[in-house]
Enzyme design. Sequence first.
Site, PDB file in Angstrom:
ATOM      1  N   HIS A 193       0.812  -1.213   0.000  1.00 36.02           N
ATOM      2  CA  HIS A 193       0.000   0.000   0.000  1.00 36.02           C
ATOM      3  C   HIS A 193       0.847   1.266   0.000  1.00 36.02           C
ATOM      4  O   HIS A 193       0.318   2.370   0.018  1.00 36.02           O
ATOM      5  CB  HIS A 193      -0.936   0.003   1.213  1.00 36.02           C
TER       6      HIS A 193
ATOM      7  N   CYS B 144       0.034  -8.297   0.448  1.00 33.76           N
ATOM      8  CA  CYS B 144      -1.313  -8.265  -0.116  1.00 33.76           C
ATOM      9  C   CYS B 144      -1.180  -8.279  -1.647  1.00 33.76           C
ATOM     10  O   CYS B 144      -0.076  -8.347  -2.181  1.00 33.76           O
ATOM     11  CB  CYS B 144      -2.074  -7.027   0.373  1.00 33.76           C
TER      12      CYS B 144
END
EC number: 2.1.1.14
Length: 764
Positions: A701, A733
């Site tokens: 992120h 992720c």
Amino acid sequence: MITSHNLGFPRIGAERELKFAQETYWKGQSSLADLKAVGAELRRQNWQTQASLDLVPVGDFAFYDQMLDMSFTLGNLPERVRGYEGDLLDNYFRVARGRSAPQAMGSNPEGVAAGEMTKWFDTNYHYIVPEFTAGSEFKLDAARLVDQIREAKAVGVNVKPVIVGPVTYLALGKAKDDSDNLALLPKLLTVYQQLLETVANEGCEWIQVDESILVTELESAWQKAFETAYQALSTSKVKILLTTYFGPLLANLPLVAALPVAGVHLDAANAREEVATLIQKLPADRVLSLGVINGRNIWKTDLNGLLDWLEPIAKQLGDRLWIAPSCSLLHVPVDLDSEKKLDGEIKSWLAFAKQKLEELRVVKQALAGGRGSVEAELKANQAAIASRRQSLRVNNPAVKAAVAKIDAKLGERKSEFPKRAEKQAAILKLPKFPTTTIGSFPQTADIRRARNQFKAGKIDETSYTAAMENEIARCVREQEALGLDVFVHGEAERNDMVEYFGEQLDGYAFSEFGWVQSYGSRCVKPPILFGDISRPKPMTVRWIKYAQSLTKKPMKGMLTGPVTILNWSFVRDDQPRSVSCKQIALAIRDEVLDLEKAGVQVIQIDEAALREGLPLRRFQWKEYLDWAVESFRIAANGVSDSTQIHTHMCYSEFNDIIEAIAQMDADAITIETSRSDMELLEAFETFKYPNDIGPGVYDIHSPNIPTEKHIVGLMQKAAERIPAERLWVNPDCGLKTRQWEEVIPALTNMVAAAKTLRVTTNAQ
């Protein structure tokens, strides 16, 4: 006169204007002034939308996150971003997103790490975790809130500033040393006193102070902290509305009733049974605000049923009664009127943020002028409620029969993990520290363009399929070049990890503009689970088979798990969540078995939202975890021993549910650990996790590119707790939101780190 108000409004805009303005600015394609102008316009629109309310929230708008806003208001900045001389908003984004070394504008040659991010209670919203040390100091910077108060007054609304309360702020933060967060309360309260004085000087009569941890279990020291805090704030000239939401107060109810505040907000959508007790215990001069419209879901309120319950309370309390949504409307889409393609019958059952405010208006008018004064509105509402209850589209007897036949054997693997692992190792032939990714690769402009053209009918299915296969082939080529060990197909064909599956399941409906903020500029469009769930046909098999045909490396079949599909949907409220989850589990099980029949040796079933579904009270955890784990096992465990099952979880504290995670019995689990510097693996010091695990080694992120050295260091920390032979190396992720220019160097360093680890661990 009964007062109507709102706790917060969606900040993203009806067409996600904030998202696009943020991302354009971050790419350097617009100015900071442009971004701020979009923010100002969205605030103005939001205040005008809420103008019929007696009190309108101000300060609920954030350019990234309300907790991060509070940290900047309190002057609680991480040391790594102090001394920044540019615009405050740029520094704010440095905490939110991190900065790579060339952009860091500081002394750190490796860049600036982003603040840790985790789930906001049991929602899918993520907040930036405040950071504390024993030496933390606070200094008020109220400019953001003061500016917004003045803007709102210029629009002509009656303002109610909104802030996070001091005890909740401390409770949701994390100490970066061995200090106790509560020890900071005296220093923090000094700044809160200054903040309340500032708000009073701006002419505000009320301030909403969100103390949401009051719906959790509190140790005595934290209960005492509330008494200390609100005694210290009780001399303020501005009236405090102490606000709670997401659940009942339970043991904290007497504490709340006794606090020296001017009013209390209770989530009556989730704690209706506590209203009578709270009325009895509250002093006679206190306001009671009741959250009577559900702010977490999108179903219409049964207004006649609500009024049957609320009218006696209104007579009892008179002008001491306030009414509002149960929580901030941040968690629902902006406007149902934007939906032009949604099935008309299903649309008639729904209410988004604007419609919830209209429901609130009708309730207030009915209480003030009698039901006859809103007869038409109540009649239309009653017809919609009846339509949904009676609809044959909601109930499927075949699905109900299948759920009734579920037994324990359905969720059991044929053999224990050690025996399965031997069979899988013989087939997959993976090296030590095998490398993989979590599933998605960048969703490029070409991918989005092809998807939009296909949905608009501008290209046919053959052309669309060819475009997606080209993207899948690119992902395979890149992974071959990188030298990854287990491949993914990149998920080019998927708009969202839940919506994609919901679109192919019976019992779901879909909005066009039902966007909800998840974090920062990340918005999700939850599907609407309105009826019994079944799978008419395979959903992913053709894409995975195509990807596997392009390589000899193992290709993971990528699925979203039943608990995550449930928790990231707007769920029907007319049956237990556990029943809906098991229906989804049976549908995913069919897909898993079809993938196995197609020769897929590795299947990942993501349960990113397992923990966020936990009830806020620990005594309710077991019931939830029992059916959640059972649902995963139903979905995953019909395969043979030689098929390797993976699962993935992100941005949650796992330590307190690690035993339940182990009971899922996935062959390998990947989890987010990079932002917490592997702190999440502390659970493995006392609990011997039996299967393989991939602790995420870099934060996807953030635009920061992790170094090989950094990844090696993180994995060495992991190897102190987990045997090296059971460790995987992967990002934390999926890579959907990143650019290929960031992904390639990051994964290059990750693969290099794995190779270094193989050499160094063999040498030890």
